[in-house]
Motif scaffolding. Structure first.
Motif, short mmCIF file in Angstrom:
data_model
loop_
_atom_site.label_atom_id
_atom_site.label_comp_id
_atom_site.label_asym_id
_atom_site.label_seq_id
_atom_site.Cartn_x
_atom_site.Cartn_y
_atom_site.Cartn_z
N UNK A 7 -10.41 27.81 32.41
CA UNK A 7 -9.51 28.25 33.47
C UNK A 7 -8.08 28.03 33.00
N UNK A 8 -7.13 28.60 33.73
CA UNK A 8 -5.73 28.37 33.44
C UNK A 8 -5.01 29.51 32.76
N UNK A 9 -5.74 30.56 32.42
CA UNK A 9 -5.09 31.70 31.78
C UNK A 9 -4.18 32.44 32.75
N UNK A 10 -3.36 33.33 32.21
CA UNK A 10 -2.47 34.11 33.06
C UNK A 10 -1.42 34.82 32.25
N UNK A 11 -0.42 35.31 32.96
CA UNK A 11 0.69 36.02 32.34
C UNK A 11 1.90 35.10 32.26
N UNK A 12 2.51 35.04 31.09
CA UNK A 12 3.68 34.17 30.89
C UNK A 12 4.65 34.86 29.96
N UNK A 13 5.92 34.57 30.12
CA UNK A 13 6.93 35.14 29.23
C UNK A 13 6.97 34.39 27.91
N UNK A 37 -11.11 28.72 20.50
CA UNK A 37 -10.99 29.94 19.70
C UNK A 37 -10.30 30.99 20.55
N UNK A 38 -9.87 32.06 19.93
CA UNK A 38 -9.27 33.14 20.68
C UNK A 38 -9.59 34.47 20.01
N UNK A 39 -9.58 35.53 20.81
CA UNK A 39 -9.79 36.86 20.29
C UNK A 39 -8.70 37.77 20.85
N UNK A 96 -11.38 30.97 24.29
CA UNK A 96 -12.70 30.43 24.53
C UNK A 96 -12.77 28.96 24.13
N UNK A 97 -13.43 28.17 24.92
CA UNK A 97 -13.74 26.83 24.45
C UNK A 97 -15.19 26.79 24.00
N UNK A 98 -15.47 25.85 23.13
CA UNK A 98 -16.80 25.75 22.53
C UNK A 98 -17.13 24.30 22.25
N UNK A 99 -18.41 23.99 22.31
CA UNK A 99 -18.88 22.65 22.00
C UNK A 99 -19.95 22.73 20.92
N UNK A 121 -14.51 32.57 28.58
CA UNK A 121 -13.17 32.95 28.15
C UNK A 121 -12.20 33.09 29.31
N UNK A 122 -10.93 32.87 29.01
CA UNK A 122 -9.86 33.08 29.98
C UNK A 122 -8.73 33.82 29.26
N UNK A 123 -8.12 34.77 29.95
CA UNK A 123 -7.16 35.66 29.31
C UNK A 123 -5.74 35.12 29.42
N UNK A 124 -5.07 35.12 28.28
CA UNK A 124 -3.66 34.72 28.22
C UNK A 124 -2.86 35.94 27.74
N UNK A 125 -1.85 36.29 28.51
CA UNK A 125 -0.99 37.41 28.13
C UNK A 125 0.45 36.91 28.06
#
Length: 128
Positions: A7-13, A37-39, A96-99, A121-125
Motif C-alpha cells: 500500500x502507499x502508492x500514488x501520484x507525486x511530483x 522490486x518494480x516494473x 512489489x514486495x517479496x519475501x 503491487x502498488x502503483x507509483x507515478x
C-alpha cells in the motif's frame, strides 16, 4: 490467503516523497529476506532493494535508488517499508514486495528467483 500486501502508492511530483508499506501475514514475514522490486511500463521487473535478517540491519539497494530510498521493517507490525525520497519520473512503476529464503548469499536476493512470496503491487507515478 494473502501473504504480502503493498500500500502507499500514488501520484507525486518529481522531488517529492512516498512511503510504501508491505504488510505480511503467515510465513511470508518469516522469510530471511524482504525485498522490493518494480516494473516500469514496457520494462522487466527489476530489483530495488532488500533487507536481510530479522534486525533489518543488512540492507542493499540498486544503484539507481541508492541514497534516495530506504528500507526498514517493524517486526511488531509484520510490516516492511520503502521510504522513497527525491523521486524522479523514471521511478514511475508498479512496486512489489517479496519475501524469500532461497538465497545462499546476499546478492542472491537481487534476483527474483530467490523469493517465494509476492504481493500484488502498488502503483507509483512521478510527474515531471
Amino acid at each position: 490467503q494473502v501473504q504480502l500486501e503493498e500500500s502507499g502508492g500514488g501520484l507525486v511530483q518529481a522531488g517529492g516523497s512516498l512511503r510504501l508499506s508491505c504488510a505480511a501475514s503467515g510465513r511470508a514475514f518469516s522469510s530471511v529476506a524482504m525485498g522490493w522490486f518494480r516494473r516500469a511500463p514496457g520494462k522487466e521487473r527489476e530489483f530495488v532493494g532488500v533487507t536481510i535478517g530479522w534486525s533489518g540491519d543488512s540492507t542493499y539497494y540498486a544503484d539507481s535508488v541508492k541514497g534516495r530510498f530506504t528500507i526498514s521493517r517493524d517486526n511488531a507490525k509484520n510490516t516492511v517499508y520503502l521510504q522513497m525520497n527525491s523521486l524522479k519520473p523514471e521511478d514511475t512503476a508498479v512496486y512489489y514486495c517479496a519475501g524469500g529464503s532461497r538465497g545462499n548469499y546476499y546478492s542472491a536476493y537481487f534476483n527474483r528467483g530467490a523469493y517465494d512470496y509476492w504481493g500484488q503491487g502498488t502503483t507509483v507515478t512521478v510527474s515531471s
